[in-house]
Design an enzyme around this catalytic site. Structure first.
Site, PDB file in Angstrom:
ATOM      1  N   SER A  96       2.012   4.371 -15.489  1.00 63.54           N
ATOM      2  CA  SER A  96       0.838   4.979 -16.126  1.00 63.54           C
ATOM      3  C   SER A  96      -0.325   4.972 -15.145  1.00 63.54           C
ATOM      4  O   SER A  96      -0.501   4.017 -14.400  1.00 63.54           O
ATOM      5  CB  SER A  96       0.395   4.151 -17.346  1.00 63.54           C
ATOM      6  OG  SER A  96       1.473   3.863 -18.203  1.00 63.54           O
ATOM      7  N   ALA A 101       8.264   7.446  -8.785  1.00 65.05           N
ATOM      8  CA  ALA A 101       7.489   8.174  -9.803  1.00 65.05           C
ATOM      9  C   ALA A 101       6.000   7.885  -9.655  1.00 65.05           C
ATOM     10  O   ALA A 101       5.160   8.779  -9.802  1.00 65.05           O
ATOM     11  CB  ALA A 101       7.975   7.781 -11.195  1.00 65.05           C
ATOM     12  N   ARG A 137      -6.637  -8.171  -8.085  1.00 70.33           N
ATOM     13  CA  ARG A 137      -7.770  -8.982  -8.574  1.00 70.33           C
ATOM     14  C   ARG A 137      -8.275  -8.369  -9.857  1.00 70.33           C
ATOM     15  O   ARG A 137      -8.286  -7.134  -9.981  1.00 70.33           O
ATOM     16  CB  ARG A 137      -8.942  -8.951  -7.599  1.00 70.33           C
ATOM     17  CG  ARG A 137      -8.631  -9.480  -6.263  1.00 70.33           C
ATOM     18  CD  ARG A 137      -9.329 -10.799  -6.034  1.00 70.33           C
ATOM     19  NE  ARG A 137      -8.614 -11.502  -4.991  1.00 70.33           N
ATOM     20  CZ  ARG A 137      -8.744 -12.784  -4.736  1.00 70.33           C
ATOM     21  NH1 ARG A 137      -9.568 -13.524  -5.454  1.00 70.33           N
ATOM     22  NH2 ARG A 137      -8.044 -13.351  -3.777  1.00 70.33           N
ATOM     23  N   ILE A 138      -8.761  -9.222 -10.733  1.00 76.07           N
ATOM     24  CA  ILE A 138      -9.406  -8.692 -11.936  1.00 76.07           C
ATOM     25  C   ILE A 138     -10.825  -8.279 -11.554  1.00 76.07           C
ATOM     26  O   ILE A 138     -11.589  -9.069 -10.990  1.00 76.07           O
ATOM     27  CB  ILE A 138      -9.392  -9.739 -13.059  1.00 76.07           C
ATOM     28  CG1 ILE A 138      -7.932  -9.949 -13.479  1.00 76.07           C
ATOM     29  CG2 ILE A 138     -10.252  -9.294 -14.227  1.00 76.07           C
ATOM     30  CD1 ILE A 138      -7.717 -11.007 -14.506  1.00 76.07           C
ATOM     31  N   GLY A 160       0.788  -1.241   0.000  1.00 73.02           N
ATOM     32  CA  GLY A 160       0.000   0.000   0.000  1.00 73.02           C
ATOM     33  C   GLY A 160       0.813   1.279   0.000  1.00 73.02           C
ATOM     34  O   GLY A 160       0.389   2.271   0.571  1.00 73.02           O
ATOM     35  N   SER A 161       1.964   1.270  -0.697  1.00 77.95           N
ATOM     36  CA  SER A 161       2.728   2.522  -0.699  1.00 77.95           C
ATOM     37  C   SER A 161       2.045   3.581  -1.570  1.00 77.95           C
ATOM     38  O   SER A 161       2.093   4.769  -1.253  1.00 77.95           O
ATOM     39  CB  SER A 161       4.179   2.286  -1.127  1.00 77.95           C
ATOM     40  OG  SER A 161       4.260   1.968  -2.489  1.00 77.95           O
ATOM     41  N   ASN A 162       1.408   3.163  -2.653  1.00 75.76           N
ATOM     42  CA  ASN A 162       0.653   4.147  -3.450  1.00 75.76           C
ATOM     43  C   ASN A 162      -0.531   4.686  -2.658  1.00 75.76           C
ATOM     44  O   ASN A 162      -0.848   5.873  -2.728  1.00 75.76           O
ATOM     45  CB  ASN A 162       0.176   3.528  -4.764  1.00 75.76           C
ATOM     46  CG  ASN A 162       1.259   3.572  -5.827  1.00 75.76           C
ATOM     47  OD1 ASN A 162       1.571   4.644  -6.345  1.00 75.76           O
ATOM     48  ND2 ASN A 162       1.852   2.428  -6.119  1.00 75.76           N
ATOM     49  N   VAL A 219      -8.274  -5.790 -19.019  1.00 80.83           N
ATOM     50  CA  VAL A 219      -7.228  -5.507 -18.015  1.00 80.83           C
ATOM     51  C   VAL A 219      -6.118  -4.585 -18.557  1.00 80.83           C
ATOM     52  O   VAL A 219      -5.610  -4.801 -19.657  1.00 80.83           O
ATOM     53  CB  VAL A 219      -6.609  -6.835 -17.517  1.00 80.83           C
ATOM     54  CG1 VAL A 219      -5.456  -6.569 -16.554  1.00 80.83           C
ATOM     55  CG2 VAL A 219      -7.675  -7.679 -16.837  1.00 80.83           C
ATOM     56  N   ASP A 220      -5.772  -3.562 -17.770  1.00 84.02           N
ATOM     57  CA  ASP A 220      -4.698  -2.608 -18.095  1.00 84.02           C
ATOM     58  C   ASP A 220      -4.870  -1.971 -19.466  1.00 84.02           C
ATOM     59  O   ASP A 220      -3.895  -1.707 -20.184  1.00 84.02           O
ATOM     60  CB  ASP A 220      -3.317  -3.292 -18.021  1.00 84.02           C
ATOM     61  CG  ASP A 220      -2.994  -3.778 -16.617  1.00 84.02           C
ATOM     62  OD1 ASP A 220      -3.549  -3.221 -15.654  1.00 84.02           O
ATOM     63  OD2 ASP A 220      -2.199  -4.732 -16.495  1.00 84.02           O
ATOM     64  N   HIS A 243      -0.313   1.547 -13.004  1.00 84.25           N
ATOM     65  CA  HIS A 243       0.350   0.364 -13.548  1.00 84.25           C
ATOM     66  C   HIS A 243       1.829   0.695 -13.781  1.00 84.25           C
ATOM     67  O   HIS A 243       2.143   1.754 -14.329  1.00 84.25           O
ATOM     68  CB  HIS A 243      -0.323  -0.043 -14.865  1.00 84.25           C
ATOM     69  CG  HIS A 243       0.239  -1.304 -15.425  1.00 84.25           C
ATOM     70  ND1 HIS A 243      -0.047  -2.544 -14.889  1.00 84.25           N
ATOM     71  CD2 HIS A 243       1.092  -1.523 -16.457  1.00 84.25           C
ATOM     72  CE1 HIS A 243       0.602  -3.470 -15.576  1.00 84.25           C
ATOM     73  NE2 HIS A 243       1.294  -2.882 -16.526  1.00 84.25           N
ATOM     74  N   ASN A 269      -6.522   3.295 -12.078  1.00 81.80           N
ATOM     75  CA  ASN A 269      -5.517   2.313 -11.655  1.00 81.80           C
ATOM     76  C   ASN A 269      -4.135   2.858 -11.971  1.00 81.80           C
ATOM     77  O   ASN A 269      -3.970   3.651 -12.896  1.00 81.80           O
ATOM     78  CB  ASN A 269      -5.735   0.996 -12.428  1.00 81.80           C
ATOM     79  CG  ASN A 269      -4.749  -0.079 -12.002  1.00 81.80           C
ATOM     80  OD1 ASN A 269      -4.450  -0.232 -10.822  1.00 81.80           O
ATOM     81  ND2 ASN A 269      -4.215  -0.814 -12.972  1.00 81.80           N
TER      82      ASN A 269
HETATM   83  C1  GRF Z   1       2.742  -0.818  -7.760  1.00 86.40           C
HETATM   84  O1  GRF Z   1       3.927  -0.996  -8.469  1.00 86.40           O
HETATM   85  C2  GRF Z   1       1.599  -0.568  -8.692  1.00 86.40           C
HETATM   86  O2  GRF Z   1       1.974   0.104  -9.851  1.00 86.40           O
HETATM   87  C3  GRF Z   1       1.167  -1.955  -9.050  1.00 86.40           C
HETATM   88  O3  GRF Z   1       1.324  -2.690  -7.867  1.00 86.40           O
HETATM   89  C4  GRF Z   1       2.314  -2.087  -7.059  1.00 86.40           C
HETATM   90  C5  GRF Z   1       1.669  -1.817  -5.731  1.00 86.40           C
HETATM   91  O4  GRF Z   1       2.579  -1.310  -4.774  1.00 86.40           O
HETATM   92  N1  GRF Z   1      -0.178  -1.933  -9.585  1.00 86.40           N
HETATM   93  P1  GRF Z   1       2.044  -0.636  -3.459  1.00 86.40           P
HETATM   94  O5  GRF Z   1       1.137  -1.671  -2.764  1.00 86.40           O
HETATM   95  O6  GRF Z   1       1.272   0.578  -3.854  1.00 86.40           O
HETATM   96  O7  GRF Z   1       3.233  -0.324  -2.640  1.00 86.40           O
END
Ligand code: GRF
Length: 321
Positions: free
Chosen positions: A138, A175, A93-94, A15-17, A146-147, A111, A109
């Site tokens: 992106s 980034a 998950r899809i 969960g860093s994002n 998907v994506d 990616h 999302n």
């Molecule tokens: C990230 O690289 C994101 O782009 C991908 O899964 C990873 C999740 O990392 N979809 P985090 O859980 O957000 O640290």
């Protein structure tokens, strides 16, 4: 500042994002707030972080519930949280097509590749294996494939000599954290941008027969009928006369309807100041979850009220087919 857009974040792991979005939302000018963090794994590390930040967390398990019940529960929890948007952040998950359809254009999302390159997993391994000079990330709108949905923004990240999958992933992640919050902010703000609203109303208004754009006392408006004798059926309203909203003015059936709608649904309708006892009603458009089919219905109704009989007759004839 206008009410902030409400976002639910779905994660599966670290969960860093998600953390980057939570921290971005602390900024005084951030146009979104995180109202829920949830996902498919009740033990995901990111959930603990969200909890420590006093963000509402729902721990649900896709493995226990099974696919259908899981996505139904998820949908219910997200709705209960009041979220307007969903941000997938490492959600592994899809997402089924019917879920996406219910949140059409409201799920984003992130990616870790420069889409359309390297959909799916192992993106960094592929970038290094192919000797790419640049990798990156992106943010895109989630569609049933998907994506694959429209890319909103990307950041390129140089591949360095000696990069391994891990070192490249770590740099791309830096980034990602910046790109996601910036892109989400821009995306949710778009719907409060007068130019964007004008474009959408204009597309709907000009789809009706014999309509043309014309300003009305400086405001963008749309008329039906000839250049010289046409009548306005829609006028854009941008925070005039002490009214906070951006909206569109359309004709309603009269003072009774105007009073009833503005009293019963003040979050949706307003009485435009300085239009006196006219039949113009304001529909607020600078809010999330505007139902544009509903707006199209109002535009058609307003058009029918002011259009010359030869056009409304034609329209009625078309409807009987
Ligand atoms: C990230 O690289 C994101 O782009 C991908 O899964 C990873 C999740 O990392 N979809 P985090 O859980 O957000 O640290």
């Amino acid at each position: 500042m206008a009410k902030r857009a409400r976002v639910a974040v779905l994660i599966s792991g670290r969960g860093s994002n998600m953390a980057a979005l939570i921290y971005a939302a602390k900024g005084p000018d951030c146009p979104f707030e995180i109202v829920l963090v949830t996902g498919d794994k009740p033990g995901a590390a990111g959930l603990d972080l969200a909890e420590s930040e006093a963000v509402q967390v729902a721990r649900i398990s896709a493995a226990d519930l099974g696919k259908t019940a899981f996505f139904d529960t998820l949908d219910r929890m997200i709705r209960e949280s009041g979220a307007d948007y969903i941000a997938l952040a490492g959600f592994m998950r899809i997402v089924p097509a019917d879920f996406i359809a219910r949140w059409s254009d409201r799920i984003l999302n992130i990616h870790p590749s420069l889409l359309p390159k390297y959909k799916g997993l192992d993106t960094h391994r592929q970038a290094i294996g192919n000797r790419d000079k640049v990798a990156g990330c992106s943010v895109h709108i989630v569609t049933a494939k998907v994506d694959d949905g429209p890319v909103l923004a990307q950041t390129e990240v140089a591949v360095m000599p000696g990069d391994t999958e891990e070192t490249l992933a770590a740099r791309v992640l830096i980034a990602e954290h910046q790109l996601y919050s910036r892109t989400l902010a821009a995306y949710v703000s778009r719907e409060r941008d007068p130019a964007w609203i004008e474009q959408r109303v204009g597309d709907l208004a000009l789809a009706l027969p014999e309509t043309r754009f014309k300003t009305s006392h400086g405001s963008p408006g749309w008329r039906v009928g000839s250049e010289s004798s046409g009548k306005f059926f829609a006028i854009l309203f941008n925070r005039h006369h002490g009214e906070e909203s951006i909206g569109v003015l359309v004709k309603c059936s009269g003072q009774d309807e105007l009073a009833q709608l503005t009293e019963d649904q003040p979050e949706m309708y307003f009485r435009p100041a300085y239009y006196g006892p006219s039949d113009w009603i304001g529909i607020r458009l600078d809010r999330p979850n505007v139902d544009w089919d509903h707006v199209a219905g109002w535009l058609l109704r307003s058009w029918s009220i002011v259009a010359p009989p030869r056009l409304t007759k034609l329209m009625r004839a078309a409807e009987t087919f």
